[in-house]
Design an enzyme around this catalytic site. Structure first.
Site, PDB file in Angstrom:
ATOM      1  N   CYS A 127      24.010  24.910  50.750  1.00 14.01           N
ATOM      2  CA  CYS A 127      24.609  26.154  50.234  1.00 14.01           C
ATOM      3  C   CYS A 127      24.524  26.258  48.707  1.00 14.01           C
ATOM      4  O   CYS A 127      24.739  27.324  48.146  1.00 14.01           O
ATOM      5  CB  CYS A 127      26.059  26.266  50.663  1.00 14.01           C
ATOM      6  SG  CYS A 127      26.286  26.109  52.433  1.00 14.01           S
ATOM      7  N   HIS A 167      29.395  31.297  46.243  1.00 15.54           N
ATOM      8  CA  HIS A 167      28.905  31.099  47.607  1.00 15.54           C
ATOM      9  C   HIS A 167      29.941  31.667  48.587  1.00 15.54           C
ATOM     10  O   HIS A 167      31.142  31.402  48.461  1.00 15.54           O
ATOM     11  CB  HIS A 167      28.669  29.606  47.851  1.00 15.54           C
ATOM     12  CG  HIS A 167      28.432  29.289  49.284  1.00 15.54           C
ATOM     13  ND1 HIS A 167      27.534  29.984  50.050  1.00 15.54           N
ATOM     14  CD2 HIS A 167      28.991  28.362  50.111  1.00 15.54           C
ATOM     15  CE1 HIS A 167      27.537  29.501  51.284  1.00 15.54           C
ATOM     16  NE2 HIS A 167      28.406  28.524  51.334  1.00 15.54           N
ATOM     17  N   ASN A 170      28.678  33.422  56.212  1.00 11.83           N
ATOM     18  CA  ASN A 170      28.141  32.402  55.296  1.00 11.83           C
ATOM     19  C   ASN A 170      26.644  32.234  55.575  1.00 11.83           C
ATOM     20  O   ASN A 170      26.268  31.865  56.690  1.00 11.83           O
ATOM     21  CB  ASN A 170      28.912  31.096  55.578  1.00 11.83           C
ATOM     22  CG  ASN A 170      28.405  29.923  54.764  1.00 11.83           C
ATOM     23  OD1 ASN A 170      27.353  29.983  54.136  1.00 11.83           O
ATOM     24  ND2 ASN A 170      29.149  28.833  54.798  1.00 11.83           N
TER      25      ASN A 170
HETATM   26  N1  ACO Z   1      38.455  30.951  67.406  1.00 12.04           N
HETATM   27  C1  ACO Z   1      39.693  30.597  67.857  1.00 12.04           C
HETATM   28  N2  ACO Z   1      40.229  29.379  67.673  1.00 12.04           N
HETATM   29  C2  ACO Z   1      39.481  28.479  66.996  1.00 12.04           C
HETATM   30  C3  ACO Z   1      38.192  28.761  66.518  1.00 12.04           C
HETATM   31  C4  ACO Z   1      37.678  30.063  66.743  1.00 12.04           C
HETATM   32  N3  ACO Z   1      36.477  30.449  66.313  1.00 12.04           N
HETATM   33  N4  ACO Z   1      37.717  27.668  65.907  1.00 12.04           N
HETATM   34  C5  ACO Z   1      38.651  26.720  65.975  1.00 12.04           C
HETATM   35  N5  ACO Z   1      39.725  27.199  66.657  1.00 12.04           N
HETATM   36  C6  ACO Z   1      40.973  26.530  66.977  1.00 12.04           C
HETATM   37  C7  ACO Z   1      40.823  25.029  67.042  1.00 12.04           C
HETATM   38  O1  ACO Z   1      40.370  24.612  68.312  1.00 12.04           O
HETATM   39  C8  ACO Z   1      42.230  24.568  66.761  1.00 12.04           C
HETATM   40  O2  ACO Z   1      42.974  24.681  67.946  1.00 12.04           O
HETATM   41  P1  ACO Z   1      44.078  23.563  68.325  1.00 12.04           P
HETATM   42  O3  ACO Z   1      45.080  23.600  67.193  1.00 12.04           O
HETATM   43  O4  ACO Z   1      44.605  24.046  69.617  1.00 12.04           O
HETATM   44  O5  ACO Z   1      43.317  22.280  68.374  1.00 12.04           O
HETATM   45  C9  ACO Z   1      42.768  25.627  65.797  1.00 12.04           C
HETATM   46  O6  ACO Z   1      41.906  26.768  65.931  1.00 12.04           O
HETATM   47  C10 ACO Z   1      42.767  25.158  64.356  1.00 12.04           C
HETATM   48  O7  ACO Z   1      41.484  24.582  64.061  1.00 12.04           O
HETATM   49  P2  ACO Z   1      41.143  24.058  62.633  1.00 12.04           P
HETATM   50  O8  ACO Z   1      39.744  23.572  62.617  1.00 12.04           O
HETATM   51  O9  ACO Z   1      42.237  23.133  62.211  1.00 12.04           O
HETATM   52  O10 ACO Z   1      41.228  25.418  61.827  1.00 12.04           O
HETATM   53  P3  ACO Z   1      41.415  25.612  60.287  1.00 12.04           P
HETATM   54  O11 ACO Z   1      42.693  26.337  60.072  1.00 12.04           O
HETATM   55  O12 ACO Z   1      41.139  24.385  59.492  1.00 12.04           O
HETATM   56  O13 ACO Z   1      40.242  26.638  59.981  1.00 12.04           O
HETATM   57  C11 ACO Z   1      38.068  26.677  58.964  1.00 12.04           C
HETATM   58  C12 ACO Z   1      38.895  26.270  60.187  1.00 12.04           C
HETATM   59  C13 ACO Z   1      38.107  28.195  58.853  1.00 12.04           C
HETATM   60  C14 ACO Z   1      36.643  26.217  59.160  1.00 12.04           C
HETATM   61  C15 ACO Z   1      38.724  26.022  57.735  1.00 12.04           C
HETATM   62  O14 ACO Z   1      38.859  24.630  57.917  1.00 12.04           O
HETATM   63  C16 ACO Z   1      37.974  26.271  56.502  1.00 12.04           C
HETATM   64  O15 ACO Z   1      38.075  27.316  55.940  1.00 12.04           O
HETATM   65  N6  ACO Z   1      37.162  25.294  56.026  1.00 12.04           N
HETATM   66  C17 ACO Z   1      36.337  25.435  54.893  1.00 12.04           C
HETATM   67  C18 ACO Z   1      34.987  25.121  55.268  1.00 12.04           C
HETATM   68  C19 ACO Z   1      34.091  26.299  55.328  1.00 12.04           C
HETATM   69  O16 ACO Z   1      34.396  27.414  55.020  1.00 12.04           O
HETATM   70  N7  ACO Z   1      32.902  25.972  55.743  1.00 12.04           N
HETATM   71  C20 ACO Z   1      31.885  26.889  55.827  1.00 12.04           C
HETATM   72  C21 ACO Z   1      30.606  26.168  55.811  1.00 12.04           C
HETATM   73  S1  ACO Z   1      30.493  24.962  54.614  1.00 12.04           S
HETATM   74  C22 ACO Z   1      29.919  25.624  53.248  1.00 12.04           C
HETATM   75  O17 ACO Z   1      29.378  26.658  53.260  1.00 12.04           O
HETATM   76  C23 ACO Z   1      30.130  24.871  52.037  1.00 12.04           C
END
Ligand code: ACO
Length: 328
Positions: free
Chosen positions: A111, A255, A285
């Protein structure tokens, strides 16, 4: 020597897939995706290819620069999802454009790829190796997603962005230099496994291997923590290197991974969100393509004024990160 962006372009696939569309394919919802990421839709390739989108974006950038493809001297492409292992994307684009006088190669920095390719081209131009360069960020990420993994596949999209750089002699009477003023890059391979997609395993007459293809996997919370901590620091370092103050920056083009990351960066820099335009709502993304597509969108909306100071910043797998300061 000033190195300026003299043309930009972008291209995305025709198919727009909304969060509601995805919720009909898997156990997710518009509410979950939008509230955690800001993403409302993404464009996914059907007939489009990484090369095709990159060439389309590059053609628009060349047109704006008032250049023919034959005049191009350097092509640096950033991608994690080229159409082939061989040849590289930059050579494929060279062929598609008919840029027969250019030297073309790829850089790989996920990225942050567009920042790394821009810095590479900037160095070639400032050293006098060439007078112009085409830089590209292009991805078809949908082909390396596990569409059974709702925690990753909803985040990403496909597309390409490009820019033409030109080296110009510095006018000694010029009060303030223009173009790329500074760049700061960083990497940390030791933390690389938090965001990965494995290549083919060894497979030859001496090793029997039937491992299934690998897809993108991510520790989202670790990536989030990395981004909100590292991005403000690299932006501050690049702004300081340019001899400016963060308050003097007009626009921060980050990004487009996640709206919450961008909000956290704005807060840490004590800057208003109006200075952080976003397009992740529409495109999700797109890794190396997200910064150049946003730059093209923002420029086409007349948001960059002559003399305006902008920051481009990327972060992602590697881990990699980078920021550049430009005076338009
Ligand atoms: N729809 C519904 N529920 C979902 C989904 C979805 N698409 N994906 C995950 N869940 C559920 C999980 O199963 C989990 O359920 P559980 O609590 O019953 O186990 C719950 O949602 C929470 O999951 P987490 O992974 O803990 O969710 P989080 O609040 O951390 O959000 C996210 C995930 C959005 C990816 C967050 O961690 C984040 O913003 N990370 C930053 C990384 C990023 O943006 N990466 C993009 C690519 S990397 C880059 O470009 C640099």
């Amino acid at each position: 020597m000033n190195v300026r962006i003299v043309g930009t372009g972008s291209a995305v696939p025709k198919l727009r897939v909304t969060n509601d569309d995805l919720s009909r394919l898997m156990d997710t919802s518009d509410e979950w995706i939008k509230s955690r990421t800001g993403i409302e839709s993404r464009h996914l390739a059907v007939e489009e290819t990484t090369t095709g989108m990159a060439a389309e974006a590059a053609g628009k950038a060349l047109q704006e620069a008032g250049m023919t493809a034959e005049e191009l001297e350097l092509i640096v492409a950033a991608t994690a999802t080229p159409d082939r292992f061989l040849p590289n994307l930059a050579c494929e684009v060279q062929s598609a454009l008919g840029a027969k006088n250019a030297v073309a190669f790829d850089v790989s920095a996920a990225c942050s790829g567009f920042l790394f390719s821009m810095n590479t081209a900037d160095m070639y131009l400032k050293n006098g190796f060439c007078k112009n360069a085409l830089i590209i960020g292009a991805e078809t990420l949908s082909k390396i997603m596990d569409w059974n993994d709702r925690s990753t596949c909803v985040l990403f999209g496909d597309g390409a962005g490009a820019a033409v750089l030109r080296a110009e002699e510095t006018d000694s009477t010029e009060a303030q230099p223009e173009g790329i003023l500074s760049t700061v890059l960083g990497t940390d391979g030791a933390r690389g496994m938090v965001l990965r997609c494995d290549n083919r395993p060894v497979n030859n007459p001496y090793v029997q291997n039937d491992t299934a293809l690998s897809y993108v996997s991510m520790n989202g919370q670790e990536v989030y923590k990395f981004a909100v901590k590292t991005v403000p620091k690299v932006i501050e370092a690049a702004v300081e290197k340019a001899g400016l103050a963060v308050d003097k920056i007009d626009l921060f083009l980050l990004h487009q991974a996640n709206y919450r990351i961008i909000e956290a960066v704005a807060k840490r820099l004590h800057q208003p969100m109006e200075k952080f335009p976003t397009n992740l709502q529409e495109y999700g993304n797109i890794s190396a393509a997200s910064v150049p597509i946003l730059l093209d969108n923002v420029k086409n909306h007349g948001m960059i004024k002559k003399g305006g100071k902008i920051v481009l910043a990327g972060f992602g797998a590697g881990l990699t990160w980078g920021a550049s300061v430009l005076r338009w």
